[in-house]
Design a protein around this motif. Structure first.
Motif, short mmCIF file in Angstrom:
data_model
loop_
_atom_site.label_atom_id
_atom_site.label_comp_id
_atom_site.label_asym_id
_atom_site.label_seq_id
_atom_site.Cartn_x
_atom_site.Cartn_y
_atom_site.Cartn_z
N MET A 36 3.91 -19.33 69.29
CA MET A 36 4.53 -19.65 68.01
C MET A 36 5.45 -18.53 67.60
O MET A 36 5.06 -17.37 67.61
N LEU A 37 6.65 -18.87 67.20
CA LEU A 37 7.58 -17.85 66.75
C LEU A 37 8.17 -18.27 65.41
O LEU A 37 8.55 -19.43 65.24
N LYS A 38 8.26 -17.30 64.52
CA LYS A 38 8.90 -17.60 63.24
C LYS A 38 10.41 -17.40 63.36
O LYS A 38 11.20 -18.05 62.70
N TYR A 39 10.78 -16.46 64.24
CA TYR A 39 12.19 -16.11 64.32
C TYR A 39 12.76 -16.33 65.72
O TYR A 39 13.61 -15.58 66.18
N GLY A 40 12.24 -17.34 66.39
CA GLY A 40 12.74 -17.66 67.72
C GLY A 40 13.93 -18.61 67.64
O GLY A 40 14.57 -18.74 66.59
N ALA A 41 14.21 -19.29 68.77
CA ALA A 41 15.32 -20.24 68.81
C ALA A 41 15.08 -21.33 67.78
O ALA A 41 13.96 -21.79 67.61
N ASP A 42 16.14 -21.73 67.08
CA ASP A 42 15.92 -22.81 66.12
C ASP A 42 16.48 -24.13 66.64
O ASP A 42 16.62 -25.10 65.91
N LEU A 262 23.35 -11.27 68.40
CA LEU A 262 22.83 -10.94 67.07
C LEU A 262 21.31 -10.89 67.07
O LEU A 262 20.70 -10.03 66.44
N ARG A 263 20.71 -11.81 67.84
CA ARG A 263 19.34 -12.19 67.57
C ARG A 263 18.24 -11.43 68.27
O ARG A 263 18.35 -11.04 69.42
N ALA A 264 17.17 -11.23 67.51
CA ALA A 264 15.92 -10.69 68.05
C ALA A 264 14.81 -11.54 67.45
O ALA A 264 14.92 -11.97 66.30
N ASP A 265 13.77 -11.83 68.23
CA ASP A 265 12.70 -12.68 67.68
C ASP A 265 11.58 -11.82 67.07
O ASP A 265 11.72 -10.60 66.91
N ASP A 266 10.46 -12.45 66.78
CA ASP A 266 9.32 -11.77 66.13
C ASP A 266 8.85 -10.54 66.91
O ASP A 266 8.28 -9.62 66.34
N TYR A 267 9.06 -10.59 68.23
CA TYR A 267 8.58 -9.50 69.08
C TYR A 267 9.71 -8.57 69.55
O TYR A 267 9.51 -7.77 70.45
N GLY A 268 10.87 -8.74 68.94
CA GLY A 268 11.99 -7.87 69.31
C GLY A 268 12.67 -8.30 70.60
O GLY A 268 13.51 -7.58 71.14
N LYS A 269 12.35 -9.48 71.08
CA LYS A 269 12.98 -9.99 72.29
C LYS A 269 14.39 -10.45 71.91
O LYS A 269 14.55 -11.15 70.90
N ARG A 270 15.39 -10.05 72.68
CA ARG A 270 16.78 -10.33 72.30
C ARG A 270 17.42 -11.42 73.16
O ARG A 270 17.01 -11.65 74.29
N HIS A 271 18.45 -12.07 72.61
CA HIS A 271 19.21 -13.15 73.26
C HIS A 271 18.36 -14.41 73.51
O HIS A 271 18.67 -15.47 73.01
#
Ligand code: H76
Length: 481
Positions: A36-42, A262-271
């Motif tokens: 589950m990601l809050k800030y992953g791909a939308d 621009l993007r990084a997800d909840d775990y700092g994973k980028r692109h």
């Protein structure tokens, strides 16, 4: 107690699975292993709205790197640095206060936005990405959130505003490059190691939001934001903010496109997020390099845009281009076609001089690319990955039933091999000026296409018209082998 913890953990896992299953994975992780990601791909897969189709169909763009770094042009205190000119402040360890004194010399008397726009038009680029602010922090627009802007230079005028107007007038889209990392801002942090850092960086993110909102409202025709300088720990630890910026800009500018950098997800994973899904609208990892046309076909599944420099690694103006190899127009064209053949866009960089004109090498290159594009642009604009096995003579691109063979390596045999999947049958081959080209079937779904007689040395294009056959004939042929 242990049991209760275990139940809780099991519940969490079950919930994670359920939620993850709703978000079906297209590749990499099987759905049940997704987290589950809050800030992953939308979004999964490509965008297909009109704005994205427009971005994709353009295929060829130009980059403009212009800032204070153009003034020293790679030289500081008599020493010439071979590193990227727009990083000179860092190579030469120049404190920000001192660097910003360059603003007193910002007076590009030969700057003429109309001429820049005409040059882009002639080159055949459909969009231009402009550095609104590079790492140094100097703004090409009169931002009210910092003193380091064009407004406080002898030139005074809003360079960005003039460019947006001039390019748009020529029918060219404008994209904004924006560096989040800002060497001029006291609140910028490379990492967050204390509460003070946290507080300062919060202020910095607010400042950045303000600048972005300012850009979006001052120049509402902007079609894309291309973020850079987003690789530091501080930003990776604030993935929420990158998701927020994307949302904020999309609310302000319907249709706007945003790069994955621009993007990084909840775990700092980028692109790509922790489940392997692309964040943002298109991948922007291909900088001064391209995917391998045989091994990296996975890139054809998402949108991407590559960018390249003309010398080895100079984006901003560097006064000495003899320090590295400078690509010629055929090498640039090959990279453009290579990108399109794998479903990507290509952006060719220019670093204007401090006087506002372009160096002659760049002008000549833009002209040469433009000449070729005028004749052959059909194999670039609106084209995509063709789905055919790569051949040594060059690259395929495709637009519906038109497959373009773009030849960069001429074989001595004067025959070009083409292999098609069973359901595709070439019905006709023509040069772009309409001459018929001979096609011979040599074996099952393999063809020889004759190199046209009058080839003058430039890379050339053969348009192969294909039809989709209903399996019967092909099945018969397949049975013979
Ligand atoms: C590293 C880095 C930056 N990214 C490129 C697009 C240039 O702007 C370069 O300075």
């Amino acid at each position: 107690m242990r049991n209760r913890i275990l139940t809780f953990v099991l519940l969490l896992v079950a919930c994670g699975n359920l939620c993850a299953q709703q978000k079906k994975s297209s590749d990499l992780l099987p759905a049940e292993q997704e987290i589950m990601l809050k800030y992953g791909a939308d979004r999964l897969g490509k965008r297909h709205d009109a704005a994205m189709e427009r971005f994709r169909s353009h295929r060829l763009g130009a980059f403009i790197h212009w800032g204070l770094y153009a003034i020293p042009g790679g030289e500081w205190n008599g020493k010439v640095y071979n590193g990227a000119a727009e990083w000179l402040k860092s190579w030469a360890n120049v404190p920000s206060e001192e660097w910003m004194k360059l603003m007193n010399q910002w007076n590009p008397q030969r700057f003429d936005a109309t001429k820049w726009a005409r040059m882009a038009k002639e080159m055949g680029v459909k969009y231009v990405k402009i550095t609104t602010k590079h790492h140094e922090g100097f703004c090409l627009w009169p931002s009210k959130y910092t003193k380091y802007t064009v407004a406080n230079t002898p030139y005074k005028k809003d360079i960005l505003g003039e460019l947006v107007k001039a390019y748009n007038k020529e029918g060219i889209d404008v994209h904004f490059y924006f560096s989040v990392m800002d060497w001029s801002h006291p609140d910028y942090r490379y990492d967050i190691k204390s509460e003070d850092d946290e507080i300062a960086f919060r202020r910095f993110l607010e400042f950045t939001d303000n600048q972005l909102k300012e850009l979006a409202s001052l120049y509402p025709t902007v079609k894309d934001f291309w973020f850079d300088g987003t690789w530091d720990e501080s930003i990776k630890k604030n993935g929420w903010w990158t998701a927020h910026v994307e949302q904020m800009l999309k609310e302000m500018l319907p249709g706007v496109t945003i790069n994955s950098r621009l993007r990084a997800d909840d775990y700092g994973k980028r692109h790509f997020d922790s489940n392997g899904h692309l964040m943002g609208d298109y991948e922007s990892g291909y900088e001064r390099r391209l995917p391998n046309p045989v091994k990296d076909l996975k890139v054809t599944k998402w949108d991407w845009e590559a960018c390249m420099t003309i010398p080895e690694n100079q984006w901003g103006y560097h006064k000495d281009w003899s320090l590295s190899y400078v690509k010629n127009s055929v090498e640039v064209l090959e990279r453009i076609v290579h990108a399109v053949s794998m479903g990507g866009n290509m952006v060719v960089n220019f670093g204007p001089q401090p006087d506002g004109d372009f160096r002659h090498e760049e002008k000549e290159l833009a002209e040469a690319v433009g000449r070729w594009m005028k004749k052959n642009g059909e194999c670039v604009y609106g084209c995509d990955y063709a789905g055919l096995e790569k051949q040594d003579w060059g690259y395929y691109t495709r637009n519906g039933n038109d497959i373009y063979m773009v030849v960069f390596n001429l074989p001595f045999s004067k025959w070009l091999t083409v292999k098609t999947p069973k359901e595709l049958k070439p019905v006709e081959a023509v040069t772009l000026d309409g001459q018929k080209v001979e096609v011979v079937e040599t074996t099952n779904n393999e063809y020889n296409v004759k190199v046209p007689e009058k080839i003058i040395g430039d890379p050339f294009v053969i348009k192969l018209k294909v039809e989709i056959v209903n399996g019967s004939v092909d099945k018969y042929k397949a049975a013979l082998t």
